[in-house]
Design an enzyme around this catalytic site. Structure first.
Site, PDB file in Angstrom:
ATOM      1  N   TRP A   1     -14.716 -45.247  17.508  1.00 40.21           N
ATOM      2  CA  TRP A   1     -13.986 -44.811  18.703  1.00 40.21           C
ATOM      3  C   TRP A   1     -14.245 -45.836  19.819  1.00 40.21           C
ATOM      4  O   TRP A   1     -15.254 -46.547  19.797  1.00 40.21           O
ATOM      5  CB  TRP A   1     -14.410 -43.409  19.138  1.00 40.21           C
TER       6      TRP A   1
ATOM      7  N   GLU B   1     -23.809 -48.924  21.252  1.00 42.01           N
ATOM      8  CA  GLU B   1     -24.325 -48.239  22.443  1.00 42.01           C
ATOM      9  C   GLU B   1     -23.520 -48.598  23.697  1.00 42.01           C
ATOM     10  O   GLU B   1     -23.376 -47.780  24.605  1.00 42.01           O
ATOM     11  CB  GLU B   1     -25.792 -48.602  22.660  1.00 42.01           C
TER      12      GLU B   1
ATOM     13  N   HIS C   1     -21.147 -46.204  25.161  1.00 38.09           N
ATOM     14  CA  HIS C   1     -21.585 -44.935  25.756  1.00 38.09           C
ATOM     15  C   HIS C   1     -21.566 -44.998  27.283  1.00 38.09           C
ATOM     16  O   HIS C   1     -20.978 -44.147  27.951  1.00 38.09           O
ATOM     17  CB  HIS C   1     -22.989 -44.563  25.261  1.00 38.09           C
TER      18      HIS C   1
ATOM     19  N   GLU D   1     -33.646 -41.590  20.095  1.00 34.53           N
ATOM     20  CA  GLU D   1     -32.283 -41.344  19.608  1.00 34.53           C
ATOM     21  C   GLU D   1     -32.072 -39.856  19.394  1.00 34.53           C
ATOM     22  O   GLU D   1     -31.002 -39.317  19.707  1.00 34.53           O
ATOM     23  CB  GLU D   1     -32.013 -42.114  18.308  1.00 34.53           C
TER      24      GLU D   1
ATOM     25  N   THR E   1     -31.884 -38.182  22.772  1.00 33.27           N
ATOM     26  CA  THR E   1     -30.598 -38.490  23.421  1.00 33.27           C
ATOM     27  C   THR E   1     -29.477 -37.667  22.820  1.00 33.27           C
ATOM     28  O   THR E   1     -28.591 -37.185  23.525  1.00 33.27           O
ATOM     29  CB  THR E   1     -30.259 -39.979  23.232  1.00 33.27           C
TER      30      THR E   1
ATOM     31  N   ASP F   1     -23.062 -40.291  17.677  1.00 32.99           N
ATOM     32  CA  ASP F   1     -23.511 -41.681  17.507  1.00 32.99           C
ATOM     33  C   ASP F   1     -25.041 -41.758  17.532  1.00 32.99           C
ATOM     34  O   ASP F   1     -25.662 -42.452  16.732  1.00 32.99           O
ATOM     35  CB  ASP F   1     -23.022 -42.546  18.690  1.00 32.99           C
ATOM     36  N   GLU F   2     -25.634 -41.070  18.487  1.00 35.01           N
ATOM     37  CA  GLU F   2     -27.098 -41.127  18.636  1.00 35.01           C
ATOM     38  C   GLU F   2     -27.773 -40.592  17.375  1.00 35.01           C
ATOM     39  O   GLU F   2     -28.803 -41.084  16.944  1.00 35.01           O
ATOM     40  CB  GLU F   2     -27.581 -40.321  19.862  1.00 35.01           C
TER      41      GLU F   2
ATOM     42  N   HIS G   1     -27.821 -43.209  14.799  1.00 38.16           N
ATOM     43  CA  HIS G   1     -28.875 -44.188  15.093  1.00 38.16           C
ATOM     44  C   HIS G   1     -30.255 -43.618  14.762  1.00 38.16           C
ATOM     45  O   HIS G   1     -31.121 -44.326  14.247  1.00 38.16           O
ATOM     46  CB  HIS G   1     -28.835 -44.591  16.576  1.00 38.16           C
TER      47      HIS G   1
HETATM   48 FE   FE2 Z   1     -28.307 -44.389  20.344  1.00 36.60          FE
HETATM   49 FE   FE2 Z   2     -26.421 -44.101  23.762  1.00 34.62          FE
END
Ligand code: FE2
Ligand code: FE2
Length: 398
Positions: A97, A178, A181, A231, A234, A263-264, A267
């Site tokens: 995205w 990242e 974000h 991560e 977050t 996404d986090e 990760h």
């Molecule tokens: Fe992340």
């Molecule tokens: Fe992030």
């Protein structure tokens, strides 16, 4: 990454949560003991030299390169494994995205109308939710610091800024993921019209200028434990911010936060896998590293935040996210409990006496933190309200 937090606690609460124990860093490499100095900021012996005006802060003599040089070989020997097991957690760019997918399209005829709709939805969101969102965005925007951190690590740093090692490939691609974000949250907040962008931008500039101090000593053991923790933290905080947006009827913002949160999580999967592998290869070294980080406590990457006027902006922001349930002391204990289980720390065998002590310490920590947190939250019932520069000095309850 980012965000968030090592937390969350107000300075008052932090005092009462006295589980921060001395570091077990190698004293021959310099004492990690706190000392009152200013790391080049504020007044120093060269009083009259012009420096960025940021607040004094506690600083410690940094411990650097604490990982024994022979352990660099471990990371070299993991390269094939990392290629197959870590890089799979990156998404191809074409499948990713982009911020534009969630924002009014300035190249379309409907742009003004889309902006109006965004602003109408944003009107329903309370100021304290905006403080939480702005703090998340600022933390994400300090991404240059996190890439710098990764490139301080012995054995995995990107030596040329285009190194082909899987560690370097990961660092660059992770940074690129990242980067979306902060970009997305920044544009959303700008268009919302609810925040003071100039003072937010100033906070970002101060924060990138200040850096961060996670006490990870150039060790990938320590820093990948830190990133595993961060991560997950977050992901939790973006997820909770999204739930608040949904509760106030802004489904688009909820979708934005949920997307960043996932996404986090991806990760987190990569970083926790690296630590899992290190537990296989070097259980003693890894459990000692985990105990080391937990003794220091995981601090938020944005802990050196300053907005140009509030010297306690970070603890004020942390208090707001704690009160809103965006990221709390309970979440900190939950993340630790999850990671200790994920890495099966309790089942480690063949450890040295020191390793067994570290294992016992880590395994006994979660209930201790929970007890301290309960006692602290019983005491911390004060209801202070302060102005936040990020929202044009409007008052928000801590
Ligand atoms: Fe992340
Ligand atoms: Fe992030």
């Amino acid at each position: 990454m980012a965000l968030q937090l090592g937390p969350f606690l107000t300075s008052k609460t932090m005092k009462s949560l006295s589980f921060k124990l001395p570091s077990n860093a190698n004293p021959s490499r310099g004492s990690p003991k706190s000392m009152s100095s200013n790391l080049g900021y504020g007044s120093t012996s060269k009083e009259n030299v012009k420096k960025p005006s940021v607040p004094r802060r506690e600083a410690r003599v940094p411990v650097t390169h604490s990982m024994p040089p022979e352990k660099i070989e471990i990371f070299k020997s993991m390269e094939d494994w990392a290629e197959k097991n870590v890089l799979v957690h990156l998404k191809p760019v074409e499948n990713c995205w982009q911020p534009q997918d969630f924002l009014p399209n300035a190249a379309s005829d409907g742009f003004e109308e889309q902006v109006r709709e965004l602003r109408e939805r944003a009107k329903e969101i309370p100021d304290d939710n905006f403080v939480a969102l702005v703090g998340s965005m600022i933390t994400e925007e300090a991404l240059p610091t996190y890439q710098t951190m990764l490139n301080t690590l012995d054995g995995v740093r990107d030596e040329t800024a285009s190194s082909p090692t899987p560690w370097a490939v990961w660092t660059r691609a992770w940074t690129a993921e990242e980067n979306r974000h902060g970009d997305l949250l920044n544009k959303y907040l700008y268009l919302s019209g609810r925040v003071d962008m100039k003072r937010i931008e100033r906070t970002i500039q101060y924060l990138i200028g200040a850096g961060m101090d996670p006490q990870t000593e150039n060790s990938p053991y320590l820093f990948f434990i830190y990133t595993s923790f961060q991560e997950r933290a977050t992901s939790i905080s973006h997820g909770n911010t999204g739930r608040l947006a949904k509760a106030h009827g802004d489904m688009k913002l909820a979708h934005i936060c949920g997307t960043i949160s996932s996404d986090e999580k991806r990760h987190e999967a990569a970083y926790t896998k690296i630590i899992e592998k290190l537990f296989d290869i070097d259980p003693d070294g890894t459990v000692l590293a985990l105990a080391n980080m937990m003794r220091k406590r995981i601090t938020m990457p944005a802990h050196l935040m300053y907005d140009g006027c509030d010297h306690n902006i970070f603890s004020h922001y942390s208090a707001v996210v704690q009160r809103l349930g965006v990221y709390t002391a309970k979440d900190y204990a939950d993340v630790l409990e999850f990671l200790v289980g994920r890495w099966k720390v309790e089942n480690l065998t063949g450890l040295s006496a020191e390793g067994r002590r570290a294992q016992d310490y880590v395994c006994s920590l979660v209930p201790k933190i929970r007890r301290l947190e309960e006692r602290a939250s019983e005491r911390a019932k004060e209801t202070l309200t302060i102005p936040f520069s990020w929202i044009s000095d409007r008052q928000v309850k801590l």
